[in-house]
Scaffold this active site. Structure first.
Site, short mmCIF file in Angstrom:
data_model
loop_
_atom_site.label_atom_id
_atom_site.label_comp_id
_atom_site.label_asym_id
_atom_site.label_seq_id
_atom_site.Cartn_x
_atom_site.Cartn_y
_atom_site.Cartn_z
N LYS A 24 -7.37 -4.84 -11.33
CA LYS A 24 -5.74 -4.70 -11.57
C LYS A 24 -4.88 -5.49 -10.66
O LYS A 24 -4.11 -6.25 -10.98
CB LYS A 24 -5.76 -3.08 -11.29
CG LYS A 24 -4.34 -2.71 -11.28
CD LYS A 24 -4.13 -1.36 -11.15
CE LYS A 24 -3.97 -0.87 -9.67
NZ LYS A 24 -2.78 -1.08 -8.61
N ASN A 25 -5.41 -5.39 -9.06
CA ASN A 25 -4.49 -6.02 -8.31
C ASN A 25 -4.54 -7.49 -8.15
O ASN A 25 -3.84 -8.14 -7.51
CB ASN A 25 -4.71 -5.13 -6.99
CG ASN A 25 -4.61 -3.75 -6.80
OD1 ASN A 25 -3.61 -3.39 -7.78
ND2 ASN A 25 -4.73 -3.16 -5.87
N ARG A 94 5.80 -0.78 -8.73
CA ARG A 94 6.41 -1.61 -7.78
C ARG A 94 5.90 -2.93 -7.87
O ARG A 94 6.58 -3.84 -7.50
CB ARG A 94 6.34 -1.08 -6.56
CG ARG A 94 4.90 -0.78 -5.94
CD ARG A 94 5.10 -0.14 -4.52
NE ARG A 94 5.78 -0.87 -3.70
CZ ARG A 94 5.67 -2.09 -3.25
NH1 ARG A 94 4.45 -2.46 -3.45
NH2 ARG A 94 6.61 -2.47 -2.32
N CYS A 118 6.74 5.28 -3.06
CA CYS A 118 6.01 6.13 -4.10
C CYS A 118 5.36 7.21 -3.14
O CYS A 118 5.58 7.09 -2.02
CB CYS A 118 5.00 4.98 -4.80
SG CYS A 118 3.63 4.52 -3.55
N ARG A 123 7.08 1.95 0.88
CA ARG A 123 6.62 0.38 0.15
C ARG A 123 7.69 -0.62 0.39
O ARG A 123 8.26 -1.12 -0.60
CB ARG A 123 6.07 0.76 -1.20
CG ARG A 123 5.14 1.80 -1.44
CD ARG A 123 3.82 1.48 -0.93
NE ARG A 123 3.19 0.46 -1.70
CZ ARG A 123 2.38 0.48 -2.75
NH1 ARG A 123 2.47 1.69 -3.05
NH2 ARG A 123 1.78 -0.55 -3.22
N ILE A 125 9.98 -3.88 1.54
CA ILE A 125 9.59 -5.38 1.05
C ILE A 125 10.30 -6.29 1.97
O ILE A 125 10.63 -7.46 1.58
CB ILE A 125 10.40 -5.55 -0.54
CG1 ILE A 125 11.51 -5.35 -0.54
CG2 ILE A 125 9.21 -4.87 -1.40
CD1 ILE A 125 12.41 -6.08 -1.84
N ASP A 309 -7.60 1.74 -0.44
CA ASP A 309 -7.98 2.15 -1.81
C ASP A 309 -9.17 2.94 -2.08
O ASP A 309 -9.20 3.46 -3.00
CB ASP A 309 -7.67 1.08 -2.91
CG ASP A 309 -6.32 0.51 -2.73
OD1 ASP A 309 -6.19 -0.71 -3.21
OD2 ASP A 309 -5.56 1.03 -2.10
N VAL A 331 -2.76 1.61 6.95
CA VAL A 331 -2.24 0.73 6.20
C VAL A 331 -0.86 1.56 5.47
O VAL A 331 0.13 1.12 5.58
CB VAL A 331 -3.13 0.34 4.96
CG1 VAL A 331 -2.30 -0.55 4.08
CG2 VAL A 331 -4.24 -0.55 5.68
N ARG A 401 -3.31 4.37 -14.78
CA ARG A 401 -2.70 2.96 -14.31
C ARG A 401 -3.59 2.11 -13.68
O ARG A 401 -3.38 0.87 -13.81
CB ARG A 401 -1.87 3.43 -13.22
CG ARG A 401 -0.44 4.09 -13.41
CD ARG A 401 0.27 4.43 -12.08
NE ARG A 401 0.64 3.06 -11.94
CZ ARG A 401 1.40 2.79 -10.76
NH1 ARG A 401 1.63 3.85 -9.95
NH2 ARG A 401 1.67 1.67 -10.35
#
Ligand code: EPZ
Length: 423
Positions: A24-25, A94, A118, A123, A125, A309, A331, A401
């Site tokens: 996904k990432n 995002r 979230c 999160r 930027i 994750d 993180v 997701r």
């Protein structure tokens, strides 16, 4: 609206072979990078998950067409313009911010809704903006939108990232590939998905070296020399790690295929330390466990450190270990909500700031629980498989997701799980 949940009956069964989907990432960023190809790019091994659908909507709104054929996407970016990326899509995902770099690269401007936070953190930027400003981008914040312009064009720079941010590294690479001159990114993120993105960009005509290390060097090329390409997404290391954690939880053996084991070195080292047997053969990894789970300490860190994750999945393992484990989340600032759900199933976990003290217990009991993010949701389903009785997992849209057919893959391994709509 009736709610769909996952019902899990604790049969402690997970054994067999499962193919992981594309990452996904990575796929999300490969789709954004296709904007720089200015034609029809083809991306294979794209997972069938809702985040991909949102990213497809984002780039369609920019003027691209996206055709799906199974796990393959054909993205025609010929008619993309730099019109805005709307709030209603960015607020859903995002990762939409990943179009910022390619839009600035191709058009010298962009208008992207500011992503919100979230469940797991603010999160921010700021590092994306600082990095792109070094390349000549000016930012204005206009009613929740980030207005990017390059009054003097895009030029190379030597940038040191304050933190090896995955997203900031990706946006800087995608903008700098067509900047005037050379760019060096120090303290760059080293995730395998960055390497996958750079491989696709280089296939499109970019000149990037050092991906996977903390120093990435980019030699800018003219935009006109960039062209579409065909690329296959790497396997999803977090999905693979999730199923392997399941094997460690109930014993396995579970084999995951379609994954490069070098992406999971730290995660596999921790499974070994917890008493698992691990076999790697080509693009498959097999995990089993016959001994009791040993307690371990984990620090989540940027790659190649332990992946944040997989933190929830390994906290679950620690909750049934012999002895006490300490898990530190370095993180994200708020990624322990999963712990409170696991405590409802009988785990013994104390949170102190960004440390979790997990005291191993004999067993977990099924209970109604709620997914707080996609990885926590996946871990809660695994918890239900190991628990006594029945577990109802709510808020499963989080799971959809990032996991393609999670219930189907678990059922193929013998788990007694099903999706059902509550009356
Ligand atoms: C990517 O998020 C992944 N998402 C995340 O996966 C993953 O957890 C994360 O990398 C770390 O590996 C995608 O790739 C779509 P970061 P990203 O920028 O790029 C802070 C999942 O479960 N930060 O490396 O957002 C940030 O708040 C998801 O699949 C700033 O402060 O991660 C976070 O605390 C969850 N300012 C930390 O750095 C910035 O400008 C790491 O963020 C950027 C980041």
């Amino acid at each position: 609206m009736p709610e769909e949940i996952i019902i899990v009956r604790g049969n402690s069964k997970l054994a067999g072979t499962v193919a992981v989907s594309g990452a996904k990432n990575s796929a999300l960023k490969l789709m954004a990078a296709s904007i720089l190809g200015q034609g029809v790019s083809v991306v294979h091994n794209v997972p069938l998950i809702s985040d991909i659908n949102i990213m497809a909507d984002v780039i369609r709104r920019l003027g691209a067409t996206v055709e799906r054929d199974g796990h393959t996407l054909a993205i025609d970016a010929t008619n993309v313009t730099e019109c805005e990326t709307p709030y209603e899509l960015v607020s859903k995902m995002r990762a939409s911010i990943s179009v910022l770099g390619p839009l600035v690269g191709r058009f010298g401007r962009a208008r992207v809704a500011m992503p919100g936070g979230c469940q797991i953190g603010a999160r921010k930027i700021d590092m994306h903006m600082i990095g792109l400003e070094a390349l000549g981008v000016n930012f204005e914040i206009d009613h929740g939108f980030l207005e990017a312009t390059t009054p003097n064009g895009l030029h190379g720079a030597h940038v040191v990232l304050e933190f090896p941010s995955v997203g900031a590294t990706e946006n800087m690479v995608m903008a700098s590939v067509v900047a005037e001159g050379a760019t060096v990114i120090e303290n760059a993120a080293r995730e395998p998905e960055i390497v996958d993105l750079v491989n696709m960009l280089n296939a499109m005509g970019a000149r990037v070296s050092g991906a996977g290390s903390s120093i990435i060097e980019i030699e800018g090329v003219p935009l006109q020399s960039m062209h579409p390409c065909e690329h296959t997404t790497v396997g999803d290391r977090i999905e693979a790690g999730t199923f392997l954690a399941g094997a460690a939880l109930v014993g396995g053996p579970v084999t995951v295929t379609g994954i490069d084991a070098s992406f999971l070195r730290m995660a596999l080292m921790k499974l070994d330390a917890m008493g698992c047997e691990i076999e790697v053969e080509g693009d498959s990894i097999t995990v089993s466990r016959t001994e009791p789970i040993q307690a371990i300490d984990i620090q989540t860190l940027p790659h190649p450190g332990f992946p944040t994750d997989l933190q929830a999945q390994y906290m679950l393992l620690a909750s049934l270990a012999e002895g006490n484990s300490v898990i530190s989340e370095n993180v994200f600032e708020n990624r322990f909500m999963f712990a409170s759900e696991l405590v409802r199933m009988g785990a013994d976990i104390t949170i102190e700031g960004h440390h979790a003290l997990v005291r191993g217990v004999e067993r977990l009991q099924g209970a109604p629980v709620s997914s707080t993010d996609l990885r926590a949701g996946a871990a809660l389903v695994l918890a239900g498989i190991a628990a006594e009785g029945e577990t109802h997992v709510h808020e499963i849209s989080h799971i959809d997701r990032g996991y393609e057919d999670y219930v189907g893959k678990l059922r193929s391994l013998g788990a007694d799980v099903e999706r059902t709509v509550l009356p």
